[in-house]
Design a protein around this motif. Structure first.
Motif, PDB file in Angstrom:
ATOM      1  N   UNK A 135       0.822  -1.212   0.000  1.00 11.69           N
ATOM      2  CA  UNK A 135       0.000   0.000   0.000  1.00 11.69           C
ATOM      3  C   UNK A 135       0.857   1.262   0.000  1.00 11.69           C
ATOM      4  N   UNK A 136       1.848   1.315   0.853  1.00  9.68           N
ATOM      5  CA  UNK A 136       2.684   2.514   0.933  1.00  9.68           C
ATOM      6  C   UNK A 136       3.696   2.601  -0.207  1.00  9.68           C
ATOM      7  N   UNK A 137       3.904   1.514  -0.919  1.00 11.87           N
ATOM      8  CA  UNK A 137       4.832   1.507  -2.059  1.00 11.87           C
ATOM      9  C   UNK A 137       4.114   1.767  -3.382  1.00 11.87           C
ATOM     10  N   UNK A 138       2.828   2.072  -3.338  1.00  7.17           N
ATOM     11  CA  UNK A 138       2.031   2.241  -4.564  1.00  7.17           C
ATOM     12  C   UNK A 138       2.623   3.261  -5.528  1.00  7.17           C
ATOM     13  N   UNK A 139       3.141   4.348  -5.004  1.00  5.67           N
ATOM     14  CA  UNK A 139       3.718   5.381  -5.861  1.00  5.67           C
ATOM     15  C   UNK A 139       4.881   4.823  -6.667  1.00  5.67           C
ATOM     16  N   UNK A 140       5.767   4.097  -6.012  1.00  2.63           N
ATOM     17  CA  UNK A 140       6.936   3.539  -6.680  1.00  2.63           C
ATOM     18  C   UNK A 140       6.540   2.474  -7.696  1.00  2.63           C
ATOM     19  N   UNK A 141       5.584   1.638  -7.327  1.00  2.00           N
ATOM     20  CA  UNK A 141       5.110   0.600  -8.251  1.00  2.00           C
ATOM     21  C   UNK A 141       4.446   1.252  -9.460  1.00  2.00           C
ATOM     22  N   UNK A 142       3.683   2.307  -9.236  1.00  2.00           N
ATOM     23  CA  UNK A 142       3.035   3.004 -10.347  1.00  2.00           C
ATOM     24  C   UNK A 142       4.068   3.609 -11.295  1.00  2.00           C
ATOM     25  N   UNK A 143       5.143   4.146 -10.749  1.00  2.00           N
ATOM     26  CA  UNK A 143       6.177   4.727 -11.602  1.00  2.00           C
ATOM     27  C   UNK A 143       6.816   3.682 -12.499  1.00  2.00           C
ATOM     28  N   UNK A 144       7.138   2.504 -11.948  1.00  2.00           N
ATOM     29  CA  UNK A 144       7.784   1.494 -12.785  1.00  2.00           C
ATOM     30  C   UNK A 144       6.813   0.887 -13.786  1.00  2.00           C
ATOM     31  N   UNK A 145       5.540   0.857 -13.438  1.00  2.00           N
ATOM     32  CA  UNK A 145       4.533   0.325 -14.365  1.00  2.00           C
ATOM     33  C   UNK A 145       4.453   1.186 -15.620  1.00  2.00           C
ATOM     34  N   UNK A 146       4.718   2.479 -15.489  1.00  2.00           N
ATOM     35  CA  UNK A 146       4.749   3.375 -16.642  1.00  2.00           C
ATOM     36  C   UNK A 146       6.124   3.350 -17.305  1.00  2.00           C
ATOM     37  N   UNK A 147       7.183   3.419 -16.515  1.00  2.00           N
ATOM     38  CA  UNK A 147       8.537   3.592 -17.050  1.00  2.00           C
ATOM     39  C   UNK A 147       9.079   2.358 -17.772  1.00  2.00           C
ATOM     40  N   UNK A 148       8.945   1.187 -17.183  1.00  2.00           N
ATOM     41  CA  UNK A 148       9.595  -0.002 -17.748  1.00  2.00           C
ATOM     42  C   UNK A 148       9.072  -0.394 -19.128  1.00  2.00           C
ATOM     43  N   UNK A 149       7.760  -0.490 -19.342  1.00  2.00           N
ATOM     44  CA  UNK A 149       7.309  -0.861 -20.687  1.00  2.00           C
ATOM     45  C   UNK A 149       7.685   0.169 -21.749  1.00  2.00           C
ATOM     46  N   UNK A 150       7.606   1.448 -21.397  1.00  2.00           N
ATOM     47  CA  UNK A 150       7.974   2.486 -22.362  1.00  2.00           C
ATOM     48  C   UNK A 150       9.459   2.439 -22.685  1.00  2.00           C
ATOM     49  N   UNK A 151      10.282   2.207 -21.670  1.00  2.00           N
ATOM     50  CA  UNK A 151      11.719   2.087 -21.892  1.00  2.00           C
ATOM     51  C   UNK A 151      12.015   0.897 -22.784  1.00  2.00           C
ATOM     52  N   UNK A 152      11.422  -0.255 -22.476  1.00  2.00           N
ATOM     53  CA  UNK A 152      11.704  -1.471 -23.246  1.00  2.00           C
ATOM     54  C   UNK A 152      11.274  -1.306 -24.703  1.00  2.00           C
ATOM     55  N   UNK A 153      10.133  -0.675 -24.915  1.00  4.72           N
ATOM     56  CA  UNK A 153       9.695  -0.433 -26.299  1.00  4.72           C
ATOM     57  C   UNK A 153      10.702   0.415 -27.062  1.00  4.72           C
ATOM     58  N   UNK A 154      11.219   1.451 -26.423  1.00  7.93           N
ATOM     59  CA  UNK A 154      12.200   2.318 -27.090  1.00  7.93           C
ATOM     60  C   UNK A 154      13.481   1.553 -27.432  1.00  7.93           C
ATOM     61  N   UNK A 155      13.975   0.790 -26.467  1.00  3.01           N
ATOM     62  CA  UNK A 155      15.227   0.054 -26.678  1.00  3.01           C
ATOM     63  C   UNK A 155      15.046  -1.002 -27.768  1.00  3.01           C
ATOM     64  N   UNK A 156      13.967  -1.755 -27.702  1.00  9.25           N
ATOM     65  CA  UNK A 156      13.715  -2.781 -28.721  1.00  9.25           C
ATOM     66  C   UNK A 156      13.543  -2.125 -30.091  1.00  9.25           C
ATOM     67  N   UNK A 157      12.851  -0.996 -30.140  1.00  8.78           N
ATOM     68  CA  UNK A 157      12.673  -0.297 -31.413  1.00  8.78           C
ATOM     69  C   UNK A 157      14.020   0.141 -31.990  1.00  8.78           C
ATOM     70  N   UNK A 158      14.905   0.633 -31.144  1.00 15.30           N
ATOM     71  CA  UNK A 158      16.242   1.019 -31.627  1.00 15.30           C
ATOM     72  C   UNK A 158      17.004  -0.191 -32.162  1.00 15.30           C
ATOM     73  N   UNK A 159      16.862  -1.321 -31.466  1.00 10.33           N
ATOM     74  CA  UNK A 159      17.528  -2.538 -31.930  1.00 10.33           C
ATOM     75  C   UNK A 159      16.967  -2.966 -33.290  1.00 10.33           C
ATOM     76  N   UNK A 160      15.645  -2.902 -33.430  1.00 10.89           N
ATOM     77  CA  UNK A 160      15.013  -3.219 -34.718  1.00 10.89           C
ATOM     78  C   UNK A 160      15.582  -2.309 -35.800  1.00 10.89           C
TER      79      UNK A 160
END
Length: 176
Positions: free
Chosen positions: A84-109
């Motif tokens: 419950x108290x970590x919700x902010x941090x979990x929410x940040x990674x839920x947004x950041x990680x998929x967007x980061x991975x998409x960018x990196x994979x796209x660059x590799x492509x």
């Protein structure tokens, strides 16, 4: 009973698991990109000698490490203070990680050219997985809303701590 409460308690650790998978995919894509740019040539020399691709590699390394650190911080927060108290941090990674991975994979492509989107490499599959995980547990707007209500609005209220449960939606105002 308590089924919904128990299910909600699993979301934080589950999201961390998804983020770790995304970081692993991004690492693999970066490794593939580094190898490819040393082998693929344009204008008689490896594309690794062209400045643009070197910048893409460096930016990918930075973005992966940022997400890894943010994910480790969220996991540590869950261990220390609970979901419950970590919700902010979990929410940040839920947004950041998929967007980061998409960018990196796209660059590799991009470094592979047309070969990057065919079945000769795993990159197109990785891109589809990353895009799908962006939607897992709800679209980016949901955790962004959680983050906004727990961090941004609390800072607007003179540093007072707001409880996400007191916010009816992403608009300003309480549900009470």
């Amino acid at each position: 009973g308590r089924g919904f409460e128990i299910a909600q308690g699993r979301l934080g650790p589950g999201r961390i698991h998804h983020c770790m998978r995304l970081i692993g995919m991004a690492e693999r894509a970066l490794e593939m990109m580094v190898n490819r740019v040393q082998l693929r040539t344009t204008f008689g020399e490896p594309i690794a000698k062209h400045g643009g691709i070197v910048r893409d590699i460096a930016l990918s390394r930075v973005e992966i490490d940022q997400c890894r650190l943010l994910t480790m911080q969220a996991a540590e927060m869950i261990d220390r203070v609970g979901n419950r108290l970590a919700r902010q941090h979990v929410a940040m990674i839920k947004v950041a990680a998929p967007n980061m991975a998409l960018k990196v994979v796209d660059r590799a492509i991009q470094s592979y050219g047309g070969m990057g989107v065919c079945q000769d490499t795993v990159l197109a599959y990785m891109w589809a997985c990353c895009r799908t995980l962006r939607l897992a547990d709800g679209p980016d707007e949901v955790p962004a809303c959680v983050f906004m209500t727990t961090w941004f609005l609390s800072s607007l209220c003179f540093g007072s701590s707001l409880d996400v449960g007191d916010i009816s939606d992403c608009g300003i105002g309480s549900s009470t």
